[in-house]
Design an enzyme around this catalytic site. Structure first.
Site, PDB file in Angstrom:
ATOM      1  N   SER A 203      71.311  26.038  -2.306  1.00  0.00           N
ATOM      2  CA  SER A 203      71.202  27.322  -3.008  1.00  0.00           C
ATOM      3  C   SER A 203      72.095  28.340  -2.304  1.00  0.00           C
ATOM      4  O   SER A 203      72.370  28.206  -1.102  1.00  0.00           O
ATOM      5  CB  SER A 203      69.746  27.807  -2.957  1.00  0.00           C
ATOM      6  OG  SER A 203      69.658  29.169  -3.339  1.00  0.00           O
TER       7      SER A 203
ATOM      8  N   TYR B  56      62.716  29.384   2.427  1.00  0.00           N
ATOM      9  CA  TYR B  56      63.595  28.760   1.423  1.00  0.00           C
ATOM     10  C   TYR B  56      65.049  28.713   1.927  1.00  0.00           C
ATOM     11  O   TYR B  56      65.742  27.707   1.762  1.00  0.00           O
ATOM     12  CB  TYR B  56      63.477  29.573   0.135  1.00  0.00           C
ATOM     13  CG  TYR B  56      64.188  29.030  -1.068  1.00  0.00           C
ATOM     14  CD1 TYR B  56      63.686  27.936  -1.767  1.00  0.00           C
ATOM     15  CD2 TYR B  56      65.358  29.632  -1.542  1.00  0.00           C
ATOM     16  CE1 TYR B  56      64.328  27.454  -2.909  1.00  0.00           C
ATOM     17  CE2 TYR B  56      66.008  29.163  -2.674  1.00  0.00           C
ATOM     18  CZ  TYR B  56      65.485  28.074  -3.359  1.00  0.00           C
ATOM     19  OH  TYR B  56      66.122  27.603  -4.485  1.00  0.00           O
TER      20      TYR B  56
ATOM     21  N   GLY C 213      61.824  16.375  -9.607  1.00  0.00           N
ATOM     22  CA  GLY C 213      61.553  17.703 -10.177  1.00  0.00           C
ATOM     23  C   GLY C 213      62.184  17.823 -11.551  1.00  0.00           C
ATOM     24  O   GLY C 213      62.677  18.888 -11.934  1.00  0.00           O
ATOM     25  N   ALA C 214      62.157  16.723 -12.309  1.00  0.00           N
ATOM     26  CA  ALA C 214      62.932  16.656 -13.561  1.00  0.00           C
ATOM     27  C   ALA C 214      62.099  16.931 -14.810  1.00  0.00           C
ATOM     28  O   ALA C 214      62.558  16.708 -15.925  1.00  0.00           O
ATOM     29  CB  ALA C 214      63.629  15.308 -13.667  1.00  0.00           C
TER      30      ALA C 214
ATOM     31  N   LYS D 256      67.193  25.406   2.414  1.00  0.00           N
ATOM     32  CA  LYS D 256      68.425  25.179   1.656  1.00  0.00           C
ATOM     33  C   LYS D 256      69.646  25.059   2.571  1.00  0.00           C
ATOM     34  O   LYS D 256      70.615  24.360   2.235  1.00  0.00           O
ATOM     35  CB  LYS D 256      68.616  26.280   0.616  1.00  0.00           C
ATOM     36  CG  LYS D 256      67.572  26.226  -0.520  1.00  0.00           C
ATOM     37  CD  LYS D 256      67.484  24.846  -1.145  1.00  0.00           C
ATOM     38  CE  LYS D 256      66.833  24.847  -2.506  1.00  0.00           C
ATOM     39  NZ  LYS D 256      66.673  23.463  -3.038  1.00  0.00           N
TER      40      LYS D 256
END
Ligand code: NAP
Length: 250
Positions: free
Chosen positions: A139, A151, A10-11, A155
């Site tokens: 997160s 999510y 995801g860079a 996480k």
């Protein structure tokens, strides 16, 4: 020391792009992985412009074959990867009663299945090298957040996954740690702003008021933490979750 190779997923932008640039500045060769290879060019060019080594690779981290191909390309073009930052992520926010099965599966797949597939593929090279670093992006939402059942579960799952990798891979001199960012200014939080009908700047200013240090975070704040976990000196730090949130929790 021989040059080490890192993979950051995801860079193409946001936190992943900052982590890739920071690891390249730290002296590692970096595979910049994102869904679309074309989208990685800005990150790759910035690293090369600063005399770093990088290659852009297109892969969906939730796809087993694409992960295998991405890791093999890294081996072929940069050398065997011994550092992995599982950063790729998406949001599909909704209250539970409105959350579709697709919203649930998409989020769990990218974060958890993606981190699992990448870590399983990379640990082969880490074990062979008897050295490795895995950094997973969790997160503050892992502690619970309205509208983010998918999510938050993913996480929180990243934290259990991280601790288990630390236990299993420690004997091979491989550490695994998680970073749990609070509110970071990226396209992800800008998209959330637009979804709730606010301009990103307005949304960021509101968020800053709730954060003890009085500002929102930047991708560089997270890259600094990743740099530490990947360093030689952090070899006795494993299985930890570091909240990088401008306070105990955002
Ligand atoms: P971002 O700006 O949305 O960037 C995420 C990147 O991941 C995008 O380039 C995206 O590609 C890529 N990606 C999505 N699905 C992928 C897949 N299946 N395979 C490969 N790449 C994929 O997000 P960010 O804010 O930088 O967040 C990075 C990480 O930090 C995420 O794990 C996020 O959950 C976590 N995080 C962020 C915050 C925050 O406040 N921003 C807070 C806590 C945690 P596309 O553009 O093609 O979709």
């Amino acid at each position: 020391m021989t040059e080490r190779t890192a993979i950051v997923t995801g860079a193409a932008r946001g936190i992943g792009a900052a982590v890739a640039a920071r690891l390249a500045a730290d002296g590692y060769a970096v595979a910049v992985v994102d869904l679309d290879e074309g989208s990685t060019s800005a990150t790759v060019e910035a690293i090369r412009a600063a005399d770093g080594r990088a290659v852009g690779i297109g892969a969906d981290v939730a796809d087993e074959q694409q992960v295998a191909a991405a890791v093999q390309r890294t081996v072929d073009e940069l050398g065997a990867p011994t550092i992995l930052v599982n950063n790729a992520g998406i949001l599909r926010d909704n209250l539970l009663f409105k959350m579709s099965v697709d919203d649930w599966d998409a989020v769990l797949n990218v974060h958890l299945r993606g981190a699992f597939l990448m870590s399983r593929a990379v640990q082969t090279h880490q074990v062979a090298a008897e050295w490795g670093r895995i950094v997973n992006l969790s997160s503050t939402s892992a502690l619970g957040n309205r509208g983010q059942a998918n999510y938050a579960a993913a996480k929180a799952g990243m934290q259990g996954f991280t601790k288990t990798l630390a236990i299993e891979l420690g004997r091979y001199n491989v550490t695994a740690n998680a970073i749990a960012p609070g509110f970071i200014e990226t396209e992800m939080t800008a998209a959330t702003a637009r979804r709730v009908g606010l301009e990103p700047e307005e949304f960021f200013a509101l968020a800053a008021k709730e954060i003890p240090v009085g500002r929102t975070g930047t991708p560089a704040d997270i890259a600094a933490a990743a740099s530490f976990f990947c360093s030689e000196e952090a070899g006795f730090v494993s299985g930890q979750v570091l909240y990088v949130a401008g306070g105990p929790r955002a």
